[in-house]
Write a protein that holds these residues in place. Structure first.
Motif, short mmCIF file in Angstrom:
data_model
loop_
_atom_site.label_atom_id
_atom_site.label_comp_id
_atom_site.label_asym_id
_atom_site.label_seq_id
_atom_site.Cartn_x
_atom_site.Cartn_y
_atom_site.Cartn_z
N LEU A 216 0.82 -1.21 0.00
CA LEU A 216 0.00 0.00 0.00
C LEU A 216 0.86 1.27 0.00
O LEU A 216 0.56 2.24 -0.71
N ASP A 217 1.95 1.25 0.78
CA ASP A 217 2.84 2.42 0.78
C ASP A 217 3.50 2.63 -0.57
O ASP A 217 3.63 3.77 -1.04
N GLU A 218 3.91 1.52 -1.20
CA GLU A 218 4.53 1.64 -2.52
C GLU A 218 3.54 2.15 -3.56
O GLU A 218 3.88 3.01 -4.38
N MET A 219 2.29 1.66 -3.49
CA MET A 219 1.27 2.16 -4.42
C MET A 219 0.98 3.63 -4.17
O MET A 219 0.81 4.41 -5.11
N GLN A 220 0.94 4.02 -2.90
CA GLN A 220 0.68 5.43 -2.59
C GLN A 220 1.81 6.32 -3.09
O GLN A 220 1.58 7.40 -3.63
N ASN A 221 3.06 5.86 -2.93
CA ASN A 221 4.19 6.64 -3.43
C ASN A 221 4.16 6.77 -4.95
O ASN A 221 4.42 7.85 -5.50
N SER A 224 1.44 9.20 -5.93
CA SER A 224 1.84 10.58 -5.68
C SER A 224 2.85 11.06 -6.71
O SER A 224 2.78 12.20 -7.20
N LEU A 225 3.79 10.16 -7.10
CA LEU A 225 4.75 10.52 -8.13
C LEU A 225 4.07 10.74 -9.48
O LEU A 225 4.38 11.70 -10.20
N ASP A 226 3.12 9.87 -9.81
CA ASP A 226 2.40 10.03 -11.08
C ASP A 226 1.57 11.31 -11.08
O ASP A 226 1.49 12.02 -12.09
N ALA A 227 0.97 11.63 -9.93
CA ALA A 227 0.18 12.86 -9.85
C ALA A 227 1.07 14.08 -10.01
O ALA A 227 0.72 15.04 -10.70
#
Length: 244
Positions: A216-221, A224-227
């Motif tokens: 979940l942390d990796e997906m969130q990172n 955020s990078l893609d955004a």
């Protein structure tokens, strides 16, 4: 002068002892808070054991294999029923008729053999179900169905979009799985999952929680990078248009 020195010494001693007592307390408080934070970082934010979440009764004991003989017998019975209906292509009416014929044969042989072996025939055991057996089953099934309907309606009327999408996605996944196999196989898969996944999670909950939170942390990172990358692209396009 001596009174002044003694008062100053007394004040200094009090300040030193207060400082000495305060430092380890703050250290251990920080350590305990961190340990509690790491301890309660469980899946879906739960703070109760798995046995309590499953109801804490005999059903939870069976699902978590507290009594291995009962859990193994329940899972074996379910597997036997599934094999009879799916692999051997038996039907419910066929099995009921075969069972009734077997009971009648046993009673017939018992009654005739006891009459030949002794002058007074022994009483043949009779099979009878309790009168409230089916009533209790109907009440249990009805209560579970009403609880499921209540949960679905609470989700649809609660206004929580995330929970609503999760429930809708779960129902759609169940519909797709139901298209691949029949209803009995779906029930059997859910039954096996209910008797294996909770006990595996209870034995390895720390590893599972850490693995899920890492994902979940990796997906969130990444999100955020893609955004941030998309926002830069959009800003660059707007600047280019304004420059033109």
């Amino acid at each position: 002068m001596a009174d002044k020195i003694s008062a100053e010494n007394l004040l200094n001693n009090l300040m030193d002892t207060f400082a000495e007592k305060r430092k380890p307390v703050s250290f251990f408080e920080g350590e305990s808070s961190n340990s509690l934070h790491s301890q309660f970082r469980r899946l879906f934010g739960r703070q109760k054991p798995v046995h309590h979440l499953l109801g804490g009764g005999k059903s939870a004991d069976v699902l978590l294999w507290r009594d291995k003989k009962i859990s193994a017998s329940v899972l074996t019975s379910a597997t036997s029923v599934w094999v009879l209906f799916e692999w051997l292509n038996y039907h419910l009416l066929t099995l009921v008729c075969f069972a009734l014929v077997l009971i009648m044969l046993v009673q017939f042989v018992w009654s005739n053999a006891s009459g030949y072996s002794s002058s007074v025939p022994s009483e043949v055991p009779r099979l009878a179900l309790p009168e409230d057996f089916f009533v209790n089953i109907a009440k249990t099934v009805g209560a579970e169905v009403n609880r499921g309907l209540r949960f679905i309606q609470d989700v649809s009327c609660g206004g929580n979009l995330k929970q609503f999408l999760v429930v809708v996605g779960s129902l759609m996944s169940a519909a797709v799985i139901g298209g691949w196999c029949n209803f009995l196989t779906v029930i059997y898969i859910g039954f096996v999952a209910a008797h294996t996944l909770p006990v595996l999670y209870e034995r390895h909950e720390d590893e599972v929680d850490n693995f899920v939170y890492k994902i979940l942390d990796e997906m969130q990172n990444r999100l955020s990078l893609d955004a941030g990358f998309l926002s830069r692209i959009s800003k660059g396009k707007l600047k280019g248009k304004k420059y033109d």
